[in-house]
Motif scaffolding. Structure first.
Motif, PDB file in Angstrom:
ATOM      1  N   LEU B  92       0.811  -1.217   0.000  1.00 49.78           N
ATOM      2  CA  LEU B  92       0.000   0.000   0.000  1.00 49.78           C
ATOM      3  C   LEU B  92       0.852   1.279   0.000  1.00 49.78           C
ATOM      4  CD1 LEU B  92      -3.238   0.568   0.294  1.00 49.78           C
ATOM      5  CD2 LEU B  92      -2.537   1.402   2.513  1.00 49.78           C
ATOM      6  N   PRO B  93       1.844   1.402   0.915  1.00 53.03           N
ATOM      7  CA  PRO B  93       2.653   2.631   0.885  1.00 53.03           C
ATOM      8  C   PRO B  93       3.407   2.778  -0.436  1.00 53.03           C
ATOM      9  CG  PRO B  93       3.036   1.394   2.909  1.00 53.03           C
ATOM     10  CD  PRO B  93       2.256   0.514   2.008  1.00 53.03           C
ATOM     11  N   ALA B  94       3.939   1.672  -0.928  1.00 53.31           N
ATOM     12  CA  ALA B  94       4.686   1.745  -2.186  1.00 53.31           C
ATOM     13  C   ALA B  94       3.759   2.139  -3.332  1.00 53.31           C
ATOM     14  CB  ALA B  94       5.350   0.402  -2.482  1.00 53.31           C
ATOM     15  N   ALA B  95       2.552   1.584  -3.323  1.00 50.33           N
ATOM     16  CA  ALA B  95       1.597   1.913  -4.381  1.00 50.33           C
ATOM     17  C   ALA B  95       1.251   3.395  -4.346  1.00 50.33           C
ATOM     18  CB  ALA B  95       0.331   1.073  -4.230  1.00 50.33           C
ATOM     19  N   TYR B  96       1.115   3.937  -3.130  1.00 56.90           N
ATOM     20  CA  TYR B  96       0.830   5.373  -3.006  1.00 56.90           C
ATOM     21  C   TYR B  96       1.995   6.184  -3.559  1.00 56.90           C
ATOM     22  CZ  TYR B  96       0.462   9.962  -0.817  1.00 56.90           C
ATOM     23  OH  TYR B  96       0.438  11.310  -0.603  1.00 56.90           O
ATOM     24  N   ALA B  97       3.217   5.809  -3.160  1.00 56.34           N
ATOM     25  CA  ALA B  97       4.386   6.548  -3.646  1.00 56.34           C
ATOM     26  C   ALA B  97       4.442   6.501  -5.173  1.00 56.34           C
ATOM     27  CB  ALA B  97       5.661   5.965  -3.043  1.00 56.34           C
ATOM     28  N   LEU B  98       4.191   5.306  -5.736  1.00 50.80           N
ATOM     29  CA  LEU B  98       4.292   5.165  -7.196  1.00 50.80           C
ATOM     30  C   LEU B  98       3.175   5.910  -7.921  1.00 50.80           C
ATOM     31  CD1 LEU B  98       5.309   1.424  -7.546  1.00 50.80           C
ATOM     32  CD2 LEU B  98       6.651   3.411  -8.222  1.00 50.80           C
ATOM     33  N   ALA B  99       2.014   5.989  -7.289  1.00 52.54           N
ATOM     34  CA  ALA B  99       0.882   6.607  -7.982  1.00 52.54           C
ATOM     35  C   ALA B  99       0.867   8.116  -7.820  1.00 52.54           C
ATOM     36  CB  ALA B  99      -0.429   6.012  -7.468  1.00 52.54           C
ATOM     37  N   LYS B 100       1.285   8.620  -6.663  1.00 55.12           N
ATOM     38  CA  LYS B 100       1.003  10.022  -6.362  1.00 55.12           C
ATOM     39  C   LYS B 100       2.203  10.885  -5.991  1.00 55.12           C
ATOM     40  CE  LYS B 100      -3.448  10.011  -6.906  1.00 55.12           C
ATOM     41  NZ  LYS B 100      -4.026  10.719  -8.047  1.00 55.12           N
ATOM     42  N   LEU B 101       3.346  10.292  -5.711  1.00 52.47           N
ATOM     43  CA  LEU B 101       4.469  11.123  -5.279  1.00 52.47           C
ATOM     44  C   LEU B 101       5.487  11.250  -6.409  1.00 52.47           C
ATOM     45  CD1 LEU B 101       5.013   9.808  -1.646  1.00 52.47           C
ATOM     46  CD2 LEU B 101       3.693  11.774  -2.408  1.00 52.47           C
ATOM     47  N   ARG B 102       6.161  12.418  -6.431  1.00 52.88           N
ATOM     48  CA  ARG B 102       7.199  12.621  -7.437  1.00 52.88           C
ATOM     49  C   ARG B 102       8.546  12.343  -6.795  1.00 52.88           C
ATOM     50  NH1 ARG B 102       4.839  18.334  -9.278  1.00 52.88           N
ATOM     51  NH2 ARG B 102       4.350  18.227  -7.076  1.00 52.88           N
ATOM     52  N   PHE B 103       9.229  11.336  -7.293  1.00 57.82           N
ATOM     53  CA  PHE B 103      10.585  11.089  -6.805  1.00 57.82           C
ATOM     54  C   PHE B 103      11.415  10.461  -7.926  1.00 57.82           C
ATOM     55  CE2 PHE B 103      10.298   6.459  -5.682  1.00 57.82           C
ATOM     56  CZ  PHE B 103       8.951   6.295  -5.895  1.00 57.82           C
ATOM     57  N   GLY B 104      12.728  10.613  -7.803  1.00 57.99           N
ATOM     58  CA  GLY B 104      13.631  10.272  -8.893  1.00 57.99           C
ATOM     59  C   GLY B 104      13.525   8.842  -9.377  1.00 57.99           C
ATOM     60  N   LEU B 105      13.372   7.882  -8.421  1.00 54.20           N
ATOM     61  CA  LEU B 105      13.395   6.474  -8.823  1.00 54.20           C
ATOM     62  C   LEU B 105      12.007   5.932  -9.127  1.00 54.20           C
ATOM     63  CD1 LEU B 105      16.107   4.932  -6.485  1.00 54.20           C
ATOM     64  CD2 LEU B 105      16.268   5.562  -8.888  1.00 54.20           C
ATOM     65  N   SER B 106      11.048   6.829  -9.279  1.00 56.44           N
ATOM     66  CA  SER B 106       9.675   6.385  -9.497  1.00 56.44           C
ATOM     67  C   SER B 106       9.558   5.469 -10.716  1.00 56.44           C
ATOM     68  CB  SER B 106       8.789   7.611  -9.663  1.00 56.44           C
ATOM     69  OG  SER B 106       7.492   7.238  -9.997  1.00 56.44           O
ATOM     70  N   ARG B 107      10.112   5.932 -11.839  1.00 56.12           N
ATOM     71  CA  ARG B 107       9.991   5.137 -13.063  1.00 56.12           C
ATOM     72  C   ARG B 107      10.769   3.819 -13.012  1.00 56.12           C
ATOM     73  NH1 ARG B 107       8.685   6.945 -18.021  1.00 56.12           N
ATOM     74  NH2 ARG B 107       7.223   8.686 -18.054  1.00 56.12           N
ATOM     75  N   PRO B 108      12.046   3.854 -12.602  1.00 53.73           N
ATOM     76  CA  PRO B 108      12.766   2.577 -12.508  1.00 53.73           C
ATOM     77  C   PRO B 108      12.082   1.599 -11.558  1.00 53.73           C
ATOM     78  CG  PRO B 108      14.273   4.411 -12.158  1.00 53.73           C
ATOM     79  CD  PRO B 108      12.913   5.008 -12.310  1.00 53.73           C
ATOM     80  N   LEU B 109      11.557   2.105 -10.458  1.00 53.80           N
ATOM     81  CA  LEU B 109      10.909   1.214  -9.496  1.00 53.80           C
ATOM     82  C   LEU B 109       9.664   0.575 -10.100  1.00 53.80           C
ATOM     83  CD1 LEU B 109      10.786  -0.003  -6.712  1.00 53.80           C
ATOM     84  CD2 LEU B 109       9.604   2.023  -5.898  1.00 53.80           C
ATOM     85  N   PHE B 110       8.896   1.370 -10.823  1.00 53.56           N
ATOM     86  CA  PHE B 110       7.699   0.810 -11.446  1.00 53.56           C
ATOM     87  C   PHE B 110       8.086  -0.211 -12.521  1.00 53.56           C
ATOM     88  CE2 PHE B 110       3.858   1.120 -14.237  1.00 53.56           C
ATOM     89  CZ  PHE B 110       3.019   0.495 -13.339  1.00 53.56           C
ATOM     90  N   ALA B 111       9.183   0.062 -13.217  1.00 59.14           N
ATOM     91  CA  ALA B 111       9.664  -0.897 -14.220  1.00 59.14           C
ATOM     92  C   ALA B 111      10.009  -2.221 -13.541  1.00 59.14           C
ATOM     93  CB  ALA B 111      10.874  -0.336 -14.952  1.00 59.14           C
ATOM     94  N   LEU B 112      10.611  -2.161 -12.340  1.00 55.41           N
ATOM     95  CA  LEU B 112      10.941  -3.393 -11.614  1.00 55.41           C
ATOM     96  C   LEU B 112       9.675  -4.137 -11.212  1.00 55.41           C
ATOM     97  CD1 LEU B 112      13.913  -2.454  -9.261  1.00 55.41           C
ATOM     98  CD2 LEU B 112      13.930  -3.861 -11.314  1.00 55.41           C
ATOM     99  N   VAL B 113       8.643  -3.380 -10.819  1.00 56.41           N
ATOM    100  CA  VAL B 113       7.373  -4.010 -10.456  1.00 56.41           C
ATOM    101  C   VAL B 113       6.804  -4.767 -11.660  1.00 56.41           C
ATOM    102  CG1 VAL B 113       4.975  -3.551  -9.829  1.00 56.41           C
ATOM    103  CG2 VAL B 113       6.815  -2.420  -8.595  1.00 56.41           C
ATOM    104  N   LEU B 114       6.864  -4.111 -12.831  1.00 57.60           N
ATOM    105  CA  LEU B 114       6.354  -4.772 -14.036  1.00 57.60           C
ATOM    106  C   LEU B 114       7.189  -6.001 -14.375  1.00 57.60           C
ATOM    107  CD1 LEU B 114       5.522  -1.675 -16.276  1.00 57.60           C
ATOM    108  CD2 LEU B 114       3.951  -3.112 -14.960  1.00 57.60           C
ATOM    109  N   LEU B 115       8.503  -5.898 -14.147  1.00 59.40           N
ATOM    110  CA  LEU B 115       9.379  -7.047 -14.371  1.00 59.40           C
ATOM    111  C   LEU B 115       8.977  -8.190 -13.437  1.00 59.40           C
ATOM    112  CD1 LEU B 115      11.990  -8.061 -15.803  1.00 59.40           C
ATOM    113  CD2 LEU B 115      13.234  -7.281 -13.783  1.00 59.40           C
ATOM    114  N   GLY B 116       8.713  -7.823 -12.167  1.00 65.79           N
ATOM    115  CA  GLY B 116       8.321  -8.826 -11.188  1.00 65.79           C
ATOM    116  C   GLY B 116       7.046  -9.550 -11.577  1.00 65.79           C
ATOM    117  N   LEU B 117       6.149  -8.838 -12.273  1.00 64.02           N
ATOM    118  CA  LEU B 117       4.892  -9.451 -12.710  1.00 64.02           C
ATOM    119  C   LEU B 117       5.124 -10.618 -13.661  1.00 64.02           C
ATOM    120  CD1 LEU B 117       2.440  -6.470 -13.384  1.00 64.02           C
ATOM    121  CD2 LEU B 117       2.149  -8.310 -11.744  1.00 64.02           C
ATOM    122  N   LEU B 118       6.280 -10.607 -14.331  1.00 69.60           N
ATOM    123  CA  LEU B 118       6.544 -11.646 -15.326  1.00 69.60           C
ATOM    124  C   LEU B 118       6.983 -12.963 -14.685  1.00 69.60           C
ATOM    125  CD1 LEU B 118       8.578  -9.571 -17.937  1.00 69.60           C
ATOM    126  CD2 LEU B 118       6.163 -10.150 -18.006  1.00 69.60           C
TER     127      LEU B 118
END
Lengths: 380, 278, 308
Positions: B92-118
């Motif tokens: 939940l906290p990570a999802a909030y950070a990824l959806a609503k907060l601006r931070f430098g590693l936002s995109r790479p972190l989301f890319a890792l999440v998508l990688l994890g889905l595989l």
């Protein structure tokens, strides 16, 4: 003590500059409206004042205190949002009380069990309930305190949003198009309510809207914004009568002001296509200008006889009778876009499409702008 | 759909669907039927739904005495609840950070999440086993729970849901004096209840029914989860007395089936997330 | 506040601003997820790859780097090929059957108004039921002498079969259970797809003359359902590729490797024979297949197919 002092704020989103070097002073008890078309940067400016966005350059002071590094919650400002931003799963009372709860209690005192047992937390809960009720009563929403926002009408939700803002006596109220989700009738009564709230609160209000009726009816002063700049800040009457720029004149007033390209003559007249208007005296002969005449500033003549000084002759093409007003759209002999003329409704008996008319601006009512759109002060 | 409203079509529709439904439900009916029959009525080629002589009591008593069924159910509740609670706590906290907060590693972190889905859950199983074994944690709740506390699908799904929460709600909360942490628990968590319900059903159903992982790490009956428990029960049965086996199986299948029947819409919503998860 | 202008330079020492606070909060809030993501998912997956290039066995004190030996061995391993073939056959049976039956059920349920909720619940029930427990029920129903299915088959005049012990039949019996379990999920996904077809398309088609059930199905339903259908095909392929439970409980890969499937072989090699390195190599092969299917799904998802 000053209200809000905005100094040289600039802001870009990526390549787009949304605010260019904006400065503005708002008095401690002033109601200032930022008026402009969507995308002009007015909402961004409001969010920068609240601390929700960060300016690239410039600084903001609230009540004399520099707030640039402060978080939104440290700035003591309240904001009413266009969508109202009510917490959907909290009751009305909880919505209004949340800002007080966060201010008057510490985090550990809000923990589930302690909240009920700790004396400070319980005392805070009591004063919060009193304050919430007082705010709700002031806005006539006391009967709905235990409802959820989804059970309220649009107008009631809007009052809850106002109550949540006023309950903690902030030093500045920020309002971002708070009426645009209401229907036309409610909007008129809500305008009076907000003006009343402003009188009672006795602090600075900064109100953002694209609706000039709201700006003209409620504000002490109106700041007109376009393309990230404030073009003019003035009381409503002045901004209407003495617009500082052609863009201001064109944005304010409905129907839109008539504009005619012209050249100043040696005798002080302004030659426009189809005739000569008065009002160019004091300007150098040969100056290229744009003459602006508001629809209600024409004197309508029925003769159709051209040649009289200061009059344009034309033909009525189209009529709009609103009951209280009659708008004529006339084609000038000099060509160009149709001229809009406001006339008394009774005139409808004398004109119909095809009628020849003579149009003459009221004395002193021709606004002259240079070709870049800056106002030319031409009066002797 | 006027053509479909004719009587012959309506009859055809009901006949075909009813036949299908019978096939789909047959195993459940047969399960209940066998669970209340005595052994001699099970070992017959007569087809009858209800027994001539009811033997439910013996079957159920024997099922409970053969293996600690209540323990399996309790383990099931503990493990699925712990997994879901920790999944939400992490996601939940990570999802909030990824959806609503601006931070430098936002995109790479989301890319890792998508990688994890595989990555299917079975792939890191051997290293998980090695890690838990060297930590001496095999055959414990920790072994059953820990590998599942990160749900990349949970992060992804809650993030997608948070994207639909208006920014102004968060802005209002910031102005009302809430810190980012208070926003997560006070504003976003209650707002996410519908998304969490669907995710919770998916998570609980999956881990209640999970067999592969408990099979690897559980070595004693007192740690067995429901799915593994049915197999223990089955292993105590030499192949003659199916009554108690079916009674025990009915007990272990019952919680989810009853929950489904009570909240069909929510269950279907939750399980269709599998479509996104894969 | 006459000192306002004087105090300006002093107050310039900036306290944490919104964007700084936002970034700090974001890292703190996502730290648990980042740690778990690496510690539980990504690094162990990498470790599986690394292990697949070693000869490590559970409990062994040392491990040796053997390069591609495990994969070379796999290529010559008859059991592995049998397992891979069986898995593909299983998928090839379960996917079309469960999708077609799911589609049929969805269409028939949507075609009328009465009994919708009942039929939907009945077809969906196996999706949530504990498969491992229901497998035991299926085993009794498939029992060679007293099983319900054999009794019915005999009543219809056919001869009894030893479903789970016959090498010719066992894999298909398991596929039958797989279809029974997967059908309901495919049905509700397709029902969602059917519901999203705008009503006025059918009306437009009717005005254009396509008013028979079959024409309507071919001109409107099928093309509009196309993306959903291909999505469901891939999803059920990914799920059935991971078949394990029924094999492990009912047949243990037998008789004579007739139902040996990839995950079961991996389980046997890795945890039955404790050959972790070899098991890891099988896992990698399994992952490659699932990844291929998942990538196809991702491509379909890009075409904006949604089900929630």
């Amino acid at each position: 003590m000053s209200g809000v002092s905005i100094q040289r704020i600039s802001k870009s989103f990526g390549q787009t500059r949304v605010l260019r070097d904006v400065s503005l002073e708002v008095g401690p008890r002033e109601f200032l409206t930022l008026l402009g078309p969507s995308g002009c940067g007015k909402s961004t400016l409001l969010r920068i004042i609240a601390g929700l966005e960060q300016a690239d350059e410039g600084s903001i002071a609230l009540g004399g205190q520099q707030v640039d590094g402060l978080l939104p919650r440290q700035r003591d400002v309240a904001m009413v949002f266009q969508s109202y931003a009510l917490y959907p799963y909290m009751t009305v009372a909880e919505n209004i009380g949340l800002p007080l709860l966060m201010r008057r209690t510490r985090a550990w005192q809000r923990l589930p069990l302690i909240r009920r047992l700790h004396p400070v937390a319980r005392a805070a809960a009591g004063t919060i309930a009193t304050d919430v009720r007082r705010a709700a009563e002031a806005l006539q929403i006391a009967p709905y305190l235990e409802r959820k926002p989804s059970q309220l009408s649009g107008g009631q939700r809007q009052r809850v949003a106002l109550a949540r803002a006023m309950v903690r006596n902030p030093r500045v109220f920020l309002m971002d198009e708070p009426l645009s989700n209401l229907d036309a009738k409610l909007r008129v009564s809500a305008r009076a309510e907000i003006a009343d709230l402003h009188r009672r609160a006795g602090v600075a209000f900064i109100y953002v809207t694209h609706d000039q009726a709201e700006a003209m009816t409620m504000s002490d002063r109106v700041g007109l914004m376009m393309d990230g700049e404030i073009l003019q800040v003035a009381p409503p009457g002045e901004i209407y009568d003495e617009p500082a720029a052609l863009r201001v004149a064109e944005f304010i007033g409905s129907p839109k002001i008539n504009t005619l390209p012209g050249v100043v003559r040696a005798d002080g007249g302004v030659a426009v296509p189809g005739g000569v208007l008065e009002g160019g005296s004091g300007l150098a002969a040969g100056t290229e200008v744009v003459a602006g005449i508001r629809p209600e500033h024409w004197i309508l003549g029925m003769s159709g006889a051209s040649g009289s000084l200061g009059a344009l002759s034309g033909t009525v093409r189209h009529l709009e009778n609103l009951g209280s007003d009659l708008f004529l759209y006339a084609e000038s002999q000099g060509g160009g876009p149709l001229l809009t003329v406001r006339a008394a409704p009774e005139t409808v008996r004398q004109v119909s499409p095809g009628t020849a008319v003579a149009l003459k601006p009221r004395p002193g009512r021709v606004l002259l702008f240079d070709r870049s759109g800056q106002r030319l002060r031409a009066r002797p | 759909m006027n053509g479909a409203r004719t009587l012959p079509f309506a009859i055809f529709r009901h006949v075909v669907l009813a036949a299908g439904a019978v096939v789909m439900i047959a195993p459940f009916i047969w399960l209940l039927s066998l669970a209340v029959k005595p052994a001699d009525e099970i070992f017959t080629t007569d087809i009858r739904l209800l027994p001539i002589r009811w033997d439910a009591e013996r079957n159920f008593t024997e099922a409970f005495s053969k293996v600690p069924l209540h323990r399996y159910l309790l383990n099931g509740v503990i493990v699925t609840a712990a997994i879901f609670f920790l999944q939400v706590l992490v996601a939940l906290p990570a999802a909030y950070a990824l959806a609503k907060l601006r931070f430098g590693l936002s995109r790479p972190l989301f890319a890792l999440v998508l990688l994890g889905l595989l990555i299917p859950g079975h792939v890191p199983a051997i290293p998980h086993y090695i890690m838990l074994s060297s930590a001496g944690l095999l055959n414990s709740y920790a072994a059953l729970v820990l590998p599942s506390i990160i749900s990349v699908f949970g992060i992804f799904w809650i993030r997608q849901f948070f994207r639909t929460v208006p920014d102004d709600l968060i802005h209002a909360a910031r102005l009302d004096g809430l810190s980012e942490f208070s926003i997560v628990w006070r504003i976003m968590l209650p707002a996410a209840i519908p998304a969490l319900t669907a995710f919770g059903i998916l998570s609980v159903v999956f881990h209640w029914n999970e067999y592969f992982w408990p099979l690897l790490v559980v070595t004693s009956p007192d740690m067995a989860t429901p799915a593994l428990g049915t197999v223990y029960l089955r292993n105590t049965e030499a192949g003659t007395d199916y009554g108690p086996l079916m009674a025990g199986t009915a007990i272990i299948t019952a919680p989810l089936v009853i929950a489904f029947l009570l909240a069909q819409r929510r269950f279907i919503e939750g399980m269709t997330l599998t479509g996104l998860k894969g | 506040m006459t000192a306002t202008t004087l105090s300006l330079p002093v107050e310039r020492t900036r306290r944490p601003s919104q964007s700084r606070a936002e970034a700090v909060a974001a890292y703190v809030l996502s730290a648990p997820a980042i740690i778990c993501l690496f510690g539980i998912l990504l690094l162990p997956t990498l470790a599986t790859f690394v292990l697949s290039f070693t000869d490590w066995q559970f409990g062994a004190p040392t491990l040796r780097w053997i390069g591609l030996d495990n994969y070379v061995h796999l290529a010559g391993d008859r059991v592995f090929w049998k397992s891979l073939t069986n898995t593909v056959v299983y998928v090839a049976v379960v996917v079309p059957c469960s999708v077609l039956l799911g589609l049929g059920a969805a269409l028939l349920i949507e075609a009328g108004t009465s009994g919708r909720a009942f039929y939907r619940a009945a077809f969906f029930l196996p999706v949530t039921a504990t498969l491992i427990a229901m497998a035991t029920v299926w085993e009794i129903m498939l029992h060679p002498s007293i099983g319900l299915i054999n009794v019915l088959i005999e009543a219809l005049g056919f001869s009894k079969q030893n479903w789970l012990k016959d090498p010719e039949l066992a894999l298909f019996a398991l596929a039958g259970i797989g279809i029974w379990q997967a059908l309901g999920l495919n049905m509700v996904l397709l029902l969602a797809g059917l519901k999203s077809i705008p009503r006025d398309l059918y009306e437009a088609a009717a005005i254009d003359g396509a008013d028979g059930p079959w024409t309507r199905f071919v001109t409107v339903t099928l093309p509009m359902l196309g993306p959903a259908l291909s999505f469901v095909l891939i999803i059920s392929a990914i799920r059935s590729f991971q078949v394990f439970d029924t094999v492990a409980v009912l047949t243990e890969g037998g008789p004579n490797k007739a139902t040996e499937v990839l995950l079961y072989t991996m389980y046997q090699e890795g945890f039955g024979f404790f050959r972790a390195g070899y098991g890891a190599a099988i896992t990698v092969v399994f992952l490659v297949f699932v990844l291929l299917l998942t990538l196809i799904k991702a491509r379909l998802a890009e075409k904006r197919v949604h089900y929630s």
